[in-house]
Motif scaffolding. Structure first.
Motif, PDB file in Angstrom:
ATOM      1  N   ALA A 135      47.523  29.982  50.543  1.00 57.99           N
ATOM      2  CA  ALA A 135      48.481  28.895  50.714  1.00 57.99           C
ATOM      3  C   ALA A 135      48.897  28.335  49.361  1.00 57.99           C
ATOM      4  O   ALA A 135      48.122  28.297  48.413  1.00 57.99           O
ATOM      5  CB  ALA A 135      47.873  27.788  51.560  1.00 57.99           C
ATOM      6  N   THR A 136      50.141  27.935  49.294  1.00 58.66           N
ATOM      7  CA  THR A 136      50.662  27.304  48.082  1.00 58.66           C
ATOM      8  C   THR A 136      50.793  25.797  48.342  1.00 58.66           C
ATOM      9  O   THR A 136      50.742  25.360  49.489  1.00 58.66           O
ATOM     10  CB  THR A 136      52.047  27.886  47.733  1.00 58.66           C
ATOM     11  OG1 THR A 136      52.941  27.588  48.812  1.00 58.66           O
ATOM     12  CG2 THR A 136      51.964  29.385  47.530  1.00 58.66           C
ATOM     13  N   PRO A 137      50.980  25.004  47.312  1.00 65.65           N
ATOM     14  CA  PRO A 137      51.149  23.564  47.543  1.00 65.65           C
ATOM     15  C   PRO A 137      52.333  23.248  48.454  1.00 65.65           C
ATOM     16  O   PRO A 137      52.321  22.255  49.167  1.00 65.65           O
ATOM     17  CB  PRO A 137      51.367  23.008  46.137  1.00 65.65           C
ATOM     18  CG  PRO A 137      50.662  23.961  45.240  1.00 65.65           C
ATOM     19  CD  PRO A 137      50.832  25.307  45.888  1.00 65.65           C
ATOM     20  N   ALA A 138      53.348  24.091  48.444  1.00 62.64           N
ATOM     21  CA  ALA A 138      54.501  23.859  49.318  1.00 62.64           C
ATOM     22  C   ALA A 138      54.114  23.965  50.795  1.00 62.64           C
ATOM     23  O   ALA A 138      54.738  23.340  51.650  1.00 62.64           O
ATOM     24  CB  ALA A 138      55.605  24.853  48.997  1.00 62.64           C
TER      25      ALA A 138
END
Length: 169
Positions: free
Chosen positions: A41-44
């Motif tokens: 997962a990315t921060p977005a």
């Protein structure tokens, strides 16, 4: 008598190479497992979705504009908007200053300020003829008498009566 006589000697000895190798191997294995099993997962992915942010921002802008009296929601309170008040607008040029229009009126100063703050309104006669009335500041500017005179007071009462006639249930 010492309770743990050999503990001091054990702690004072140098670490053995096998224990260092075992500790290093454990760090490498656990770090590798943590890297392999970690989320991609990315921060977005954790950011709020667009509808939530848009609703929050719209509510913020509307609430701020309502508090300021910014009727057209452009971020500035202009002279023709409900939040305009020359007394609180700093050093701006106030051509329609309520205090200037009511200056000299001592007996009915509260009524003068009340009339000046009223917004423009409209009504329709029984025969279907529409009528519009300007905002209070403009109406005060149209009174041909000087504040403090009986003619000015009569004009104030006439404007107040007209507003109550068309705006009270």
């Amino acid at each position: 008598m010492q309770r743990f006589p050999r503990l001091g000697r054990i702690l004072a000895r140098r670490p053995r190479p096998a224990s260092l190798l075992a500790a290093g191997t454990a760090v490498i294995i656990l770090g590798g497992l943590g890297t392999i099993g970690a989320s991609d997962a990315t921060p977005a992915d954790f950011a709020p979705k667009g509808d939530t942010v848009t609703a929050y921002n719209d509510g913020w802008v509307d609430g701020r504009a309502d508090l300021m009296g910014d009727d057209n929601r452009d971020g500035y309170v202009d002279e023709d908007e409900s939040g305009w008040d020359c007394a609180t607008m700093g050093n701006r040029e106030c051509g329609t200053d309520t205090s200037a229009q009511c200056r000299g009126e001592s007996e009915f100063a509260d009524l003068c300020a009340t009339v000046a703050k009223r917004p423009a309104y409209a009504w329709t006669d029984d025969d279907g003829t529409p009528h519009t009335v300007a905002a209070g500041r403009k109406l005060l500017a149209r009174i041909d008498a000087a504040p403090g005179t009986e003619e000015f007071a009569a004009g104030l009462f006439a404007l107040d009566a007209l507003w109550f006639e068309h705006n009270q249930p």
